[in-house]
Design a protein around this motif. Structure first.
Motif, mmCIF file in Angstrom:
data_model
loop_
_atom_site.group_PDB
_atom_site.id
_atom_site.type_symbol
_atom_site.label_atom_id
_atom_site.label_comp_id
_atom_site.label_asym_id
_atom_site.label_seq_id
_atom_site.Cartn_x
_atom_site.Cartn_y
_atom_site.Cartn_z
ATOM 1 N N ASP A 28 -53.073 26.995 -40.749
ATOM 2 C CA ASP A 28 -51.863 26.195 -40.958
ATOM 3 C C ASP A 28 -50.826 26.975 -41.762
ATOM 4 N N GLN A 29 -51.287 27.623 -42.830
ATOM 5 C CA GLN A 29 -50.359 28.358 -43.693
ATOM 6 C C GLN A 29 -49.768 29.569 -42.971
ATOM 7 N N ALA A 30 -50.573 30.242 -42.157
ATOM 8 C CA ALA A 30 -50.049 31.377 -41.394
ATOM 9 C C ALA A 30 -48.972 30.915 -40.415
ATOM 10 N N ILE A 31 -49.217 29.793 -39.754
ATOM 11 C CA ILE A 31 -48.229 29.244 -38.814
ATOM 12 C C ILE A 31 -46.958 28.857 -39.561
ATOM 13 N N ALA A 32 -47.114 28.208 -40.706
ATOM 14 C CA ALA A 32 -45.936 27.812 -41.498
ATOM 15 C C ALA A 32 -45.156 29.045 -41.951
ATOM 16 N N SER A 33 -45.843 30.087 -42.370
ATOM 17 C CA SER A 33 -45.165 31.309 -42.819
ATOM 18 C C SER A 33 -44.414 31.966 -41.675
ATOM 19 N N LEU A 34 -45.022 32.006 -40.500
ATOM 20 C CA LEU A 34 -44.341 32.621 -39.356
ATOM 21 C C LEU A 34 -43.170 31.775 -38.872
ATOM 22 N N THR A 35 -43.282 30.471 -38.981
ATOM 23 C CA THR A 35 -42.154 29.596 -38.645
ATOM 24 C C THR A 35 -41.001 29.877 -39.605
ATOM 25 N N GLU A 36 -41.351 30.078 -40.867
ATOM 26 C CA GLU A 36 -40.344 30.434 -41.868
ATOM 27 C C GLU A 36 -39.716 31.796 -41.552
ATOM 28 N N ALA A 37 -40.528 32.738 -41.092
ATOM 29 C CA ALA A 37 -40.010 34.069 -40.738
ATOM 30 C C ALA A 37 -39.027 33.974 -39.575
ATOM 31 N N VAL A 38 -39.351 33.163 -38.577
ATOM 32 C CA VAL A 38 -38.453 32.982 -37.430
ATOM 33 C C VAL A 38 -37.127 32.380 -37.894
ATOM 34 N N ALA A 39 -37.197 31.375 -38.750
ATOM 35 C CA ALA A 39 -35.967 30.755 -39.270
ATOM 36 C C ALA A 39 -35.143 31.764 -40.063
ATOM 37 N N ALA A 40 -35.823 32.620 -40.833
ATOM 38 C CA ALA A 40 -35.110 33.638 -41.613
ATOM 39 C C ALA A 40 -34.435 34.656 -40.698
ATOM 40 N N ILE A 41 -35.095 35.014 -39.599
ATOM 41 C CA ILE A 41 -34.491 35.945 -38.635
ATOM 42 C C ILE A 41 -33.231 35.319 -38.051
ATOM 43 N N GLU A 42 -33.336 34.055 -37.658
ATOM 44 C CA GLU A 42 -32.188 33.358 -37.071
ATOM 45 C C GLU A 42 -31.034 33.232 -38.059
ATOM 46 N N ALA A 43 -31.362 33.108 -39.359
ATOM 47 C CA ALA A 43 -30.327 32.977 -40.393
ATOM 48 C C ALA A 43 -29.848 34.328 -40.906
ATOM 49 N N GLY A 44 -30.504 35.403 -40.482
ATOM 50 C CA GLY A 44 -30.119 36.731 -40.934
ATOM 51 C C GLY A 44 -30.596 37.068 -42.343
ATOM 52 N N HIS A 45 -31.626 36.382 -42.829
ATOM 53 C CA HIS A 45 -32.167 36.639 -44.166
ATOM 54 C C HIS A 45 -33.374 37.573 -44.065
ATOM 55 N N ILE A 46 -33.095 38.849 -44.138
ATOM 56 C CA ILE A 46 -34.118 39.865 -43.933
ATOM 57 C C ILE A 46 -35.216 39.794 -44.998
ATOM 58 N N GLU A 47 -34.835 39.619 -46.244
ATOM 59 C CA GLU A 47 -35.834 39.592 -47.313
ATOM 60 C C GLU A 47 -36.761 38.379 -47.168
ATOM 61 N N ASN A 48 -36.217 37.226 -46.816
ATOM 62 C CA ASN A 48 -37.042 36.035 -46.606
ATOM 63 C C ASN A 48 -37.993 36.231 -45.425
ATOM 64 N N ARG A 49 -37.488 36.868 -44.365
ATOM 65 C CA ARG A 49 -38.334 37.170 -43.207
ATOM 66 C C ARG A 49 -39.487 38.062 -43.617
ATOM 67 N N TRP A 50 -39.172 39.092 -44.402
ATOM 68 C CA TRP A 50 -40.193 40.043 -44.833
ATOM 69 C C TRP A 50 -41.265 39.347 -45.674
ATOM 70 N N ARG A 51 -40.858 38.492 -46.616
ATOM 71 C CA ARG A 51 -41.830 37.781 -47.464
ATOM 72 C C ARG A 51 -42.728 36.855 -46.636
#
Length: 163
Positions: A28-51
């Motif tokens: 569950d946590q891995a899925i949530a983290s990757l969903t967050e990474a996708v949202a960060a990519i779409e928003a252009g937040h590279i550091e958030n995507r990386w974390r």
């Protein structure tokens, strides 16, 4: 909600969970983290995507590292290959800023998470059935106890100790 309360609740949930439920929670946590990474990519937040991607990679690495290859047999071998493939895709998330790679890993994790959830639920259902069976053994004894004399009606014995 206060973050300290949420953290305490999460800690309690982890401490009281079965190993099967913990594996499900990691998925569950891995899925949530990757969903967050996708949202960060779409928003252009590279550091958030990386974390977020790093968190997901750490979880998947942990899942792979806990596989028991001797007892797990073919299933453990297949999971190991799948987790390695996921790690390669997660590198592409960072190297190419590739949201599709993260989505691919999410699609692989969901059925695994669902399977672990089902196993955890079966274990919970089995525990509940055992508890119900135990309660049925106890229930017939309860009415007999209710018929016993109350403490006020019971004789009081006093003991004295003499030297």
């Amino acid at each position: 909600m206060d973050t300290r309360v949420a953290h305490h609740y999460q800690t309690q949930q982890v401490m009281t969970s079965t190993p099967v439920k913990l594996v499900s929670m990691l998925h569950d946590q891995a899925i949530a983290s990757l969903t967050e990474a996708v949202a960060a990519i779409e928003a252009g937040h590279i550091e958030n995507r990386w974390r977020a991607n790093r968190r997901a990679a750490h979880i998947i690495s942990t899942l792979a590292g806990t596989l028991d290859m001797q007892q797990g047999g073919e299933i453990a071998e297949n999971l190991d290959k799948l987790y390695r493939f996921m790690m390669v895709r997660l590198m592409q998330v960072d190297f190419r800023n590739d949201g599709q790679a993260a989505e691919d890993v999410i699609r692989l994790l969901r059925p695994l998470r669902d399977a672990w959830n089902e196993l955890a639920q079966r274990g919970q259902d089995a525990l509940q059935q055992e508890a119900r069976a135990a309660m049925q053994l106890i229930e017939p004894a309860r009415p007999a106890r209710a018929q016993q004399a109350t403490p006020a009606a019971a004789p009081v014995r006093r003991f004295s100790v003499s030297a």
